[in-house]
Write an enzyme that holds these catalytic residues in place. Structure first.
Site, PDB file in Angstrom:
ATOM      1  N   HIS A 136      62.980  75.903  -9.284  1.00  0.00           N
ATOM      2  CA  HIS A 136      62.498  75.208  -8.090  1.00  0.00           C
ATOM      3  C   HIS A 136      61.808  73.904  -8.491  1.00  0.00           C
ATOM      4  O   HIS A 136      62.132  72.830  -7.973  1.00  0.00           O
ATOM      5  CB  HIS A 136      61.540  76.135  -7.330  1.00  0.00           C
ATOM      6  CG  HIS A 136      60.827  75.513  -6.171  1.00  0.00           C
ATOM      7  ND1 HIS A 136      61.161  75.775  -4.863  1.00  0.00           N
ATOM      8  CD2 HIS A 136      59.787  74.642  -6.117  1.00  0.00           C
ATOM      9  CE1 HIS A 136      60.371  75.085  -4.056  1.00  0.00           C
ATOM     10  NE2 HIS A 136      59.514  74.391  -4.798  1.00  0.00           N
ATOM     11  N   GLU A 137      60.853  73.988  -9.409  1.00  0.00           N
ATOM     12  CA  GLU A 137      60.113  72.776  -9.806  1.00  0.00           C
ATOM     13  C   GLU A 137      61.036  71.754 -10.446  1.00  0.00           C
ATOM     14  O   GLU A 137      60.939  70.555 -10.185  1.00  0.00           O
ATOM     15  CB  GLU A 137      58.963  73.132 -10.753  1.00  0.00           C
ATOM     16  CG  GLU A 137      57.886  74.018 -10.136  1.00  0.00           C
ATOM     17  CD  GLU A 137      57.339  73.509  -8.801  1.00  0.00           C
ATOM     18  OE1 GLU A 137      57.438  72.299  -8.524  1.00  0.00           O
ATOM     19  OE2 GLU A 137      56.833  74.332  -8.024  1.00  0.00           O
ATOM     20  N   HIS A 181      63.028  69.823  -7.976  1.00  0.00           N
ATOM     21  CA  HIS A 181      62.271  68.796  -7.253  1.00  0.00           C
ATOM     22  C   HIS A 181      62.517  67.396  -7.832  1.00  0.00           C
ATOM     23  O   HIS A 181      62.421  66.400  -7.117  1.00  0.00           O
ATOM     24  CB  HIS A 181      60.776  69.092  -7.285  1.00  0.00           C
ATOM     25  CG  HIS A 181      60.304  69.932  -6.135  1.00  0.00           C
ATOM     26  ND1 HIS A 181      60.675  69.667  -4.831  1.00  0.00           N
ATOM     27  CD2 HIS A 181      59.475  71.011  -6.089  1.00  0.00           C
ATOM     28  CE1 HIS A 181      60.092  70.571  -4.038  1.00  0.00           C
ATOM     29  NE2 HIS A 181      59.376  71.392  -4.773  1.00  0.00           N
ATOM     30  N   GLU A 235      61.635  71.079  -0.207  1.00  0.00           N
ATOM     31  CA  GLU A 235      61.339  72.441  -0.650  1.00  0.00           C
ATOM     32  C   GLU A 235      62.566  73.339  -0.535  1.00  0.00           C
ATOM     33  O   GLU A 235      62.822  74.179  -1.400  1.00  0.00           O
ATOM     34  CB  GLU A 235      60.180  73.026   0.162  1.00  0.00           C
ATOM     35  CG  GLU A 235      58.872  72.283  -0.027  1.00  0.00           C
ATOM     36  CD  GLU A 235      58.406  72.253  -1.482  1.00  0.00           C
ATOM     37  OE1 GLU A 235      58.779  73.164  -2.245  1.00  0.00           O
ATOM     38  OE2 GLU A 235      57.695  71.302  -1.845  1.00  0.00           O
ATOM     39  N   ASP A 277      64.306  75.303  -3.463  1.00  0.00           N
ATOM     40  CA  ASP A 277      64.515  76.761  -3.432  1.00  0.00           C
ATOM     41  C   ASP A 277      65.969  77.107  -3.738  1.00  0.00           C
ATOM     42  O   ASP A 277      66.259  77.973  -4.563  1.00  0.00           O
ATOM     43  CB  ASP A 277      64.171  77.328  -2.039  1.00  0.00           C
ATOM     44  CG  ASP A 277      62.675  77.554  -1.856  1.00  0.00           C
ATOM     45  OD1 ASP A 277      61.921  77.503  -2.840  1.00  0.00           O
ATOM     46  OD2 ASP A 277      62.259  77.784  -0.694  1.00  0.00           O
TER      47      ASP A 277
END
Ligand SMILES: [Zn+2]
Length: 677
Positions: free
Chosen positions: A515-516, A519, A576, A580
């Site tokens: 997830h990070e 980003h 987000e 995800d």
């Protein structure tokens, strides 16, 4: 009292609760378990219910919570550990280290309920006298300086930030701010619920002013004046969706140009008062806001501006004041805004206050006890596996040309990983903590942080610095530094659990890592290059292909309704949701790679590794949320709610469909299935 996370752009895995905070009534610790499931639910109809139904039924929301889930349970456990550290450190022992003295006396002062209650408004007397003494608008700027120094960010925000287009250097940044409601839209939305929240807000401001000694005859008009000022400020403020676009919040200009927008503020005096190094250019994030600010200052009576300053002082310090202030503050920000019925116990609020003000001193003790040296290497190994998967994923994309792929790989290879805690601990020796001075300690610790921030202006960015404290249950990606950060607080069960099989760990912490990392390549992150500069590295056609795929997420998530008829904002949550979806995909790739040499892996608890992966991911998001809080989050939180984070992502994945033998037409098989990364 609390410094906001003063960064324009920071992409996290979750958003802390606003207003009030977590408390614990945990039956059992948060951990992956088949007991959390509801086996009677159909995984192809509602996987969230299947994975979390048992947990949701067994874990009603405690009275002092607005949301209760795996994140909150773990945060609660961490807070219990911190409590142990703080209670020990608060024993007045001459052998305490300087760090122990500071965190211990800070905590003890906050815990002294009867002492605080006896003082009433007295700790704020000197502050209120300063405001009373203001005679003319010229004198307002001196008070602005003072309030900003003690963390009461009135009228606007001011902080140091990496320059978007020269990301190794910090520059000064003035930004919109000065509101008491959770978002600028709260001031304008015409629906009945929003109208009511505004009426209740004005009543709350009025009550707080009265508690501070204002006669009832005057307080109604004064509360209206506050509302009038804040509404005018909100008018010039940019909305949350627009603020996600870095091009809309980057306007570098000279101080002279800022003076042209807002001549009513003596800017050189303001900057000098805060003790900034000399500078000539700064970022004015939202120029229109500063034009409006000028009108507010020009058109508002001195008496009303003073009321506004008084209100924000009271609002900011209420958590450390006597019971009547505390209760009234909770009544609006806890009960009305989030539906929470009971204030959490004092020790939890005081642990949080210590973490807010002295978090890297407290965090140092937390890490000593809860993050063994070997953990860092294990986590790093897993992060690197996920990064390798993103490299493969980029190469395999059929919608991106070689030119852009090459740039994406350059950016990926430049990502740096920060795990657990900072290499260098913050030195708090300049902060004076005095036992018995709860408000004074908070003001001095905040001033230390504000001055530390100011001193960065014009200096190189220290990329080793963290913006989350080590016990925090969260993680973040910084597009301006191109790094991913995992505090020790999240590297615990159920996210990362040595006792569980790899499939569960890939599903939980692996998905957080993915997830990070994703980003860096979402709608916002992709606009920054490998060095963290706002600079386009995409061909026009590839960018258009990206937008097309992102639109699929916008449409998909906009249809979700977390509460009543309230829809998610697909544009607000796009980054987000992209993270995800990409994160789970990358973690699944890593799981499959780890199984390469195990053609027929054994089932555990009756589930294949693939099935356990999806269960591990989902159980991280088990939660119950009060409807009031859900409503607020739908407006303000860039993250989707737990159910949609699970069902939204898995419904897009053919790998999920295969693992649970779902077929086209079932709710968990989305058409179209959205995917970017
Ligand atoms: Zn995120």
């Amino acid at each position: 009292m609390r410094l906001m996370l003063l960064f324009l752009i920071l992409a996290t895995i979750g958003l802390a609760q606003q207003g009030t905070a977590q408390s614990g009534h945990t039956k059992s610790g948060p951990e992956f378990s088949t007991a959390n499931m509801n086996m009677t639910a159909n995984p192809c109809v509602d996987f969230y219910q299947y994975a979390c139904g048992g947990w949701m039924a067994e874990n009603p929301i405690p009275a002092d919570q607005s949301r209760w889930g795996t994140f909150e349970q773990l945060a609660d456990q961490n807070r219990t550990i911190l409590r142990g550290i703080l209670e020990k450190a608060s024993v007045d022992d001459p052998k305490r280290t300087p760090v122990e003295q500071k965190i211990g006396d800070f905590y003890a002062s906050c815990m002294d309920e009867s002492g605080i209650d006896k003082l009433g408004i007295q700790p704020l007397d000197p502050e209120l006298k300063r405001i009373d003494a203001i005679q003319s608008k010229d004198q307002i700027v001196d008070e602005l300086v003072h309030l900003h120094l003690i963390g009461v960010a009135v009228l606007f925000n001011f902080y140091a930030s990496p320059d978007f287009k020269n990301s190794t250097q910090n520059i000064a940044d003035v930004d919109q701010g000065g509101l008491g409601l959770p978002d600028r839209d709260y001031y304008f939305k015409p629906d009945a619920k929003s109208v009511q929240l505004r009426e209740q807000y004005v009543a709350h401001v009025r009550k707080m002013l009265e508690l501070a000694g204002e006669p009832a005859a005057k307080s109604a008009a004064d509360a209206d004046a506050v509302m009038h000022i804040e509404t005018a400020l909100a008018m010039g403020a940019l909305d949350r969706v627009s603020r996600r676009d870095p091009n809309k919040t980057y306007h570098k200009m000279s101080i002279k140009e800022l003076e042209g927008l807002s001549p009513s503020v003596d800017w050189p005096k303001f900057f000098a008062g805060l003790g900034t190094p000399t500078f000539s250019d700064l970022n004015v994030s939202v120029p229109d806001f500063f034009k409006d600010l000028n009108q507010v200052l020009a058109n508002t009576r001195v008496a009303d501006l003073k009321t506004y300053l008084r209100w924000h002082l009271l609002h900011s310090e209420a958590p450390l004041l006597a019971k009547p202030f505390l209760d009234e503050n909770f009544h609006y920000y806890g009960q009305i805004l989030t539906g929470t019925t009971q204030l959490e116990p004092r020790w939890k609020r005081c642990v949080r206050a210590t973490d807010d003000d002295l978090g890297f001193a407290l965090g140092q003790k937390y890490v000593e006890q809860n993050f063994p040296p070997g953990a860092k290497a294990r986590v790093l190994g897993m992060v690197q596996e996920i990064e390798t998967m993103l490299g493969q994923d980029i190469q395999s994309l059929d919608w991106m040309t070689a030119t852009t792929k090459q740039q994406a790989v350059v950016k990926l290879h430049a990502v740096t990983n920060k795990i657990g805690y900072p290499d260098k601990w913050r030195d708090y020796s300049g902060v004076k903590i005095v036992r018995g001075e709860a408000v004074g300690n908070d003001e001095r610790a905040t001033e230390f942080e504000v001055r530390r921030g100011m001193s960065k202006i014009g200096k190189p960015v220290d990329r080793g610095e963290w913006t989350m404290t080590p016990p925090t249950v969260n993680a973040y990606y910084s597009p301006l530094q191109n790094n991913i950060n995992f505090p020790a607080g999240i590297l615990q069960p159920p996210f990362f659990d040595n006792r569980k099989d790899a499939a569960v760990n890939y599903g939980a912490i692996g998905s957080v890592m993915g997830h990070e990392l994703t980003h860096g390549f979402d709608d916002q992150g992709r606009q920054f290059d490998a060095e963290g500069n706002l600079q386009n590295w995409w061909t026009t056609d590839d960018a258009a292909e990206f937008e097309k795929r992102a639109q699929c997420f916008i449409d998909e998530y906009s249809a979700f309704t977390p509460v009543d008829d309230v829809h998610l904002n697909g544009k607000l949550t796009l980054g987000e949701n992209t993270a995800d979806n990409g994160g789970v995909h990358l973690a699944f790739m890593a799981l499959m790679k780890s199984l390469e040499n195990t053609p027929q892996p054994a089932k555990i608890d009756g589930f294949t590794p693939q099935q356990r992966f999806f269960l591990g991911y989902s159980q991280v998001w088990c939660q119950n949320v009060r409807p009031e809080a859900s409503r607020m989050r739908a407006q303000t939180d860039p993250h989707s709610d737990g159910r949609d984070r699970v069902n939204g992502v898995l419904g897009n994945m053919p790998e999920f469909r295969e693992a649970f033998a779902c077929h086209a037409g079932q709710p968990m098989v989305h058409a179209p299935a959205c995917r970017v990364w």
